[in-house]
Structures are given as C-alpha cells and as structure tokens.
Design an enzyme around this catalytic site. Structure first.
Site, PDB file in Angstrom:
ATOM      1  N   ASP A   1     -12.438  12.512  38.736  1.00 19.77           N
ATOM      2  CA  ASP A   1     -11.085  12.452  38.183  1.00 19.77           C
ATOM      3  C   ASP A   1     -10.093  12.820  39.283  1.00 19.77           C
ATOM      4  O   ASP A   1     -10.217  13.880  39.911  1.00 19.77           O
ATOM      5  CB  ASP A   1     -10.954  13.419  37.006  1.00 19.77           C
ATOM      6  CG  ASP A   1      -9.718  13.141  36.162  1.00 19.77           C
ATOM      7  OD1 ASP A   1      -8.846  12.390  36.632  1.00 19.77           O
ATOM      8  OD2 ASP A   1      -9.620  13.681  35.043  1.00 19.77           O
TER       9      ASP A   1
ATOM     10  N   ASN B   1      -8.356   8.535  36.090  1.00 20.64           N
ATOM     11  CA  ASN B   1      -7.140   9.357  36.219  1.00 20.64           C
ATOM     12  C   ASN B   1      -6.714   9.832  34.847  1.00 20.64           C
ATOM     13  O   ASN B   1      -5.633   9.532  34.360  1.00 20.64           O
ATOM     14  CB  ASN B   1      -6.010   8.570  36.904  1.00 20.64           C
ATOM     15  CG  ASN B   1      -5.621   7.324  36.136  1.00 20.64           C
ATOM     16  OD1 ASN B   1      -6.377   6.831  35.287  1.00 20.64           O
ATOM     17  ND2 ASN B   1      -4.445   6.790  36.404  1.00 20.64           N
ATOM     18  N   CYS B   2      -7.591  10.583  34.201  1.00 24.08           N
ATOM     19  CA  CYS B   2      -7.359  11.050  32.844  1.00 24.08           C
ATOM     20  C   CYS B   2      -6.998  12.526  32.862  1.00 24.08           C
ATOM     21  O   CYS B   2      -7.653  13.331  33.527  1.00 24.08           O
ATOM     22  CB  CYS B   2      -8.604  10.824  31.987  1.00 24.08           C
ATOM     23  SG  CYS B   2      -8.387  11.291  30.266  1.00 24.08           S
ATOM     24  N   GLY B   3      -5.950  12.879  32.125  1.00 21.76           N
ATOM     25  CA  GLY B   3      -5.498  14.258  32.097  1.00 21.76           C
ATOM     26  C   GLY B   3      -6.139  15.100  31.028  1.00 21.76           C
ATOM     27  O   GLY B   3      -5.774  16.259  30.861  1.00 21.76           O
TER      28      GLY B   3
END
Length: 336
Positions: A91, A72-74
């Site tokens: 993601d 869950n990386c932006g």
C-alpha cells in the site's frame, strides 16, 4: 528467465516490517491497482526484479500469476481483499489493518507507506513471506465455534445435549458478531467522525468556508453547478484517483454542509449535493470487484471503462432526480 529479489520496506508512518518480493516464472506480474496507470512503486519493483508491471484497471490478472499487488487504499475494503486472497500487498498510503477484512492483514503479507526509494535489491530470497490461504482466517480464539448441525448423528446423544450444542453455536455466533461490530466501529466509524469534526472545526475557526463561498456557493447553490461537480468528479481519468478514502467527497461535503448551515446555500440543495459529491466513490474498487467475481480478462477490459463512463451519465441523472425530489422537503416560510 532469471529474476532478482527486492525488499519492500515501509515508508514514513507506514505499517509492517517489510516484504521480500521474489518473482519466478509462474508468478512474474506486479499488478498496480491504483488508478491512473502503473504506479511508480510498481514500476520500480518490476524494473529491479525483472517482473512485468500490469495495470490492474486495464488487465485482469489471475492471483496465481501475481508476485505482489500495489494499492492506494486508505483503509476500506480494498486494503484487505488481496491479503485475503493470499497475495503480497503493498500500500502506497501509510495505512494499518482496518476495514471489514482487517483480520487478514498481517506483517507477513502487507506493508504500507511504500515509496519507490524504499524498494531495494536484496540477496535474501529465502524469506519470501508466508502467504495466507485465500478465504481462510488465522486460527485465533475469536473464531466462531464449529457448527453442531454438521456433527455426526450418534444414537447415544440425547435431545438435551443436541439442544445445548445448538444454543451454544447460536450464542457463540451472536457473541462473535457483536465483537466484530464493535471492533469495526472503533477502527472505522469513530476515527471518521473525529476526522469530520476536526475538519468542520478547522473550516469554521479559520473562516476558510467564507473564503471558498464565492467558489462553492455558485456551484452548490444550483442544480447545474452540482451537475458540473459530478461531471468533473466522475470523469474516467479522475474518478479512480479521487475514489480512495473518499477524501474529496468528505472535504467538499463539509464545505457544502457548512455553507448550508450558514444560509449561503439553500437547504433544498442538500440532497442533490450528496449525489454530486459521491459520484466517484467506489470507482477505484471496480477492477477489484471484478477480480472477486472471477471475471474473465475480456470482461474486465470492457467492464472497467464501461462502468467508469456510465458513472458520468448516472451521476448527472442522480443529481437531477435528487433535485426534483427535494422540492417540498424543506420550507423556510416560518424561519425568522
């Protein structure tokens, strides 16, 4: 054991064309590196394929056993770590190639914006998606030229030819470094500056900062309030979920900064406030960092909670030290 294949499609605003996840006996683990346990997307993939869902914060899994990883990386370092390792990456945030490892993020190994409903069974197990070799970038014109220092020392090569080769290598390396630096500024720094500017404008225009002053000011205007902020932010159950994208730190930082500019919060609390809102930053990256360091399973299982709990102690200590160091930094004696 018989496994089934699933197709993971991008969700609304997501990036990529979709991935085929086809586990087998030697690659039968769906690793969730999202914080807060196993993500519903990882659980969905495991249920449909028959693979095993694993919490990457609790258990270290060798990359050879991963059929895919859910993050869950932006758009920071973690988004490209697993594509670089050759692991199919999913993601749950609608992000595109970004960060210092953006060159490894391809449509063949990455998809974003994924939700449980975008995961579906498929009978097409042939398109398993090519996996990138870890640590090896695709062959593109942007590659740095080969190092002439490693070339063979032939006797018929003149000194000037060797000198020109060395100079060409140095110039090529510096030129490529400059291109990567500019690309990183365009992809990461400028969008962040635009986001912060928009957030500041929203806070000022709507008067939201004044409405929240009654809540933020008592906390941001005292060292004990800042200590409470860092204690809540670094709580081990919250910090891995608050860390991705540093969204909480950005929003709270804008609020505190706006109130300092308005004179509601004394300026000497700017330095301790910085440490108070950033206590949880990086907590989502701890298991990834240990994986990059090739830590053993036992080290990861002990190291992750140890670092998370230590953040609560070091966070409070950092706020107190910053508060002590802020004495004398600002003077309001001549301000009218």
């Amino acid at each position: 054991m018989a496994y089934r294949s699933v197709r993971v499609n991008p969700g609304e605003g997501g990036w990529g064309k979709g991935l085929i996840i086809a586990p087998h006996d030697h690659k039968a683990k769906v690793v969730s590196v999202t914080g807060g346990g196993i993500h519903p997307v990882a659980q969905r993939i495991a249920e449909l394929t028959g693979a095993v869902a694993v919490d990457g914060f609790r258990t270290q899994v060798p990359k050879e056993e991963m059929c895919c990883v859910v993050v869950n990386c932006g758009g920071t370092a973690r988004i490209g770590v697993y594509p670089r390792m050759g692991v199919l990456t999913i993601d749950v945030i609608p992000s595109g190639p970004s960060g210092p490892l953006a060159q490894y993020i391809k449509e063949t190994n990455f998809v974003s914006g994924v939700r449980p409903e975008t995961v579906e069974l498929t009978t097409d197990a042939t398109d398993t998606q090519a996996e990138s070799r870890p640590g090896v970038a695709d062959s593109t014109p942007n590659q740095v030229p080969a190092n002439p220092f490693n070339a063979g020392n032939s006797t018929d090569r003149s000194f000037f030819l060797k000198l020109s080769g060395v100079m060409g290598y140095i110039v090529g390396t510096l030129y490529q470094s400059g291109r990567e630096a500019v690309d990183m500024i365009i992809r990461n720094i400028l969008p962040f500056m635009a986001f912060v500017s928009l957030l500041i404008g929203f806070v000022v225009y709507t008067g939201l900062g004044h409405d929240l002053a009654t809540v933020v000011a008592p906390l941001g205007g005292t060292v004990w309030g800042l200590a409470l902020i860092v204690i809540v932010g670094t709580f081990p159950l919250f910090s891995p979920m608050l860390g991705p994208g540093a969204v909480v730190a950005q929003i709270v930082g804008v609020f505190v900064g706006t109130e300092i500019a308005a004179g509601v919060i004394p300026p000497q609390y700017a330095l301790p406030a910085l440490f108070a809102i950033d206590g949880q930053v990086g907590c989502d990256f701890i298991p990834v960092a240990m994986a990059l360091g090739e830590a053993t399973v036992e080290t990861t299982e002990v190291g992750v909670p140890a670092v998370l709990f230590s953040r609560q102690v070091t966070g409070v200590v950092a706020v107190v030290l910053a508060w002590l160091a802020s004495f004398g930094l600002y003077s309001t004696a001549h301000i009218k």
